[in-house]
Design a protein around this motif. Structure first.
Motif, PDB file in Angstrom:
ATOM      1  N   UNK A   1      -7.070 -26.898 -34.717  1.00  0.00           N
ATOM      2  CA  UNK A   1      -7.962 -26.437 -33.463  1.00  0.00           C
ATOM      3  C   UNK A   1      -7.743 -27.212 -32.114  1.00  0.00           C
ATOM      4  N   UNK A   2      -7.578 -28.575 -32.378  1.00  0.00           N
ATOM      5  CA  UNK A   2      -7.301 -29.103 -30.949  1.00  0.00           C
ATOM      6  C   UNK A   2      -5.964 -28.777 -30.340  1.00  0.00           C
ATOM      7  N   UNK A   3      -4.897 -28.924 -31.151  1.00  0.00           N
ATOM      8  CA  UNK A   3      -3.510 -28.222 -30.692  1.00  0.00           C
ATOM      9  C   UNK A   3      -3.641 -26.967 -30.109  1.00  0.00           C
ATOM     10  N   UNK A   4      -4.276 -26.148 -30.647  1.00  0.00           N
ATOM     11  CA  UNK A   4      -4.391 -24.734 -30.312  1.00  0.00           C
ATOM     12  C   UNK A   4      -5.231 -24.580 -28.926  1.00  0.00           C
ATOM     13  N   UNK A   5      -6.315 -25.239 -28.825  1.00  0.00           N
ATOM     14  CA  UNK A   5      -7.187 -25.076 -27.745  1.00  0.00           C
ATOM     15  C   UNK A   5      -6.366 -25.683 -26.429  1.00  0.00           C
ATOM     16  N   UNK A   6      -5.515 -26.999 -26.645  1.00  0.00           N
ATOM     17  CA  UNK A   6      -4.863 -27.379 -25.723  1.00  0.00           C
ATOM     18  C   UNK A   6      -3.976 -26.641 -25.226  1.00  0.00           C
TER      19      UNK A   6
END
Length: 231
Positions: A217-222
């Motif tokens: 989720x963090x990589x996707x959001x970034x």
């Protein structure tokens, strides 16, 4: 992922009719036997909330729903983020969708004969990340919570759709996110979407499986945030 984006942007989440907490009485088999029905729902949500200049974030087949909605109402949807998109799941001459026609027929037959068993078997494959079985279980629970009759219609609509021509209608800035390894939408699909949508940007996430919004989720959001800053 949505909580990270909500720190800087207004995020509107909704469940498609036939899934999640959507009103089951709104289900209409004829309407939802086509992706057009789901695209109309997106535009009705935008109209009800008077949303304009929306960045539509769609995962998998929902990315194609966003394509259809943007073509119908570009004044509403001004950017697209396509997460692990697939315009066509069936291999064709010069195109690799990841499945043969026979594969899809077998998949749909299995789903129709034993939906709960299909869900338990298919969800971990879709999710990938075998070292994190809790993710596969989360997706299995989501699948099993869906009404089997509605799920059968949705699956047939999804896996038999061919939205390749619709990609050519996209005129808004578009981000295509793919995973490093994805059995549902192989890397060739991401390249095809990028090459077909003029000016689109393709980003390969350091993630595996078909659901990076859950597994990374963090990589996707970034990646989405970086796109919004420059789009």
């Amino acid at each position: 992922m949505s909580s990270a984006l909500a720190e800087s942007y207004r995020v509107v989440l909704f469940d498609y009719v036939g899934s999640g907490r959507a009103d089951p009485s709104a289900w209409d088999e004829q309407r939802y036997s086509s992706l057009e029905g789901y695209a109309q729902d997106v535009l009705e949500v935008c109209a009800e909330l008077d949303l304009r200049e929306v960045t539509f974030v769609g995962h998998s087949v929902s990315a194609m729903v966003g394509v259809l909605a943007a073509a119908k109402a570009p004044q509403r949807l001004s950017r697209l983020v396509m997460v692990a998109p697939s315009p066509c799941y069936i291999d064709d001459d010069g195109y690799r969708g990841g499945f043969s026609a026979e594969d899809i027929d077998e998949l749909l037959e299995s789903l129709e004969s034993n939906y709960l068993g299909w869900s338990a078997a298919m969800a971990p494959i879709v999710m990938g990340n075998t070292d994190r079985p809790e993710l596969g279980q989360e997706l299995t629970t989501s699948f099993c919570a869906t009404d089997p009759d509605m799920a059968r219609v949705f699956a047939r609509t999804t896996f038999l759709s061919d939205s390749r021509q619709d990609l050519m209608t996209v005129t808004v800035p578009t981000l295509v996110l793919e995973c490093r390894q994805d059995v549902i939408a192989p890397r060739e699909v991401g390249a095809y979407v990028r090459d077909t949508i003029p000016g689109s940007r393709l980003v390969t996430l350091e993630a595996t499986g078909h659901c990076p919004q859950l597994s990374a989720p963090q990589a996707t959001a970034e990646a989405i945030t970086d796109f919004l800053r420059v789009a």
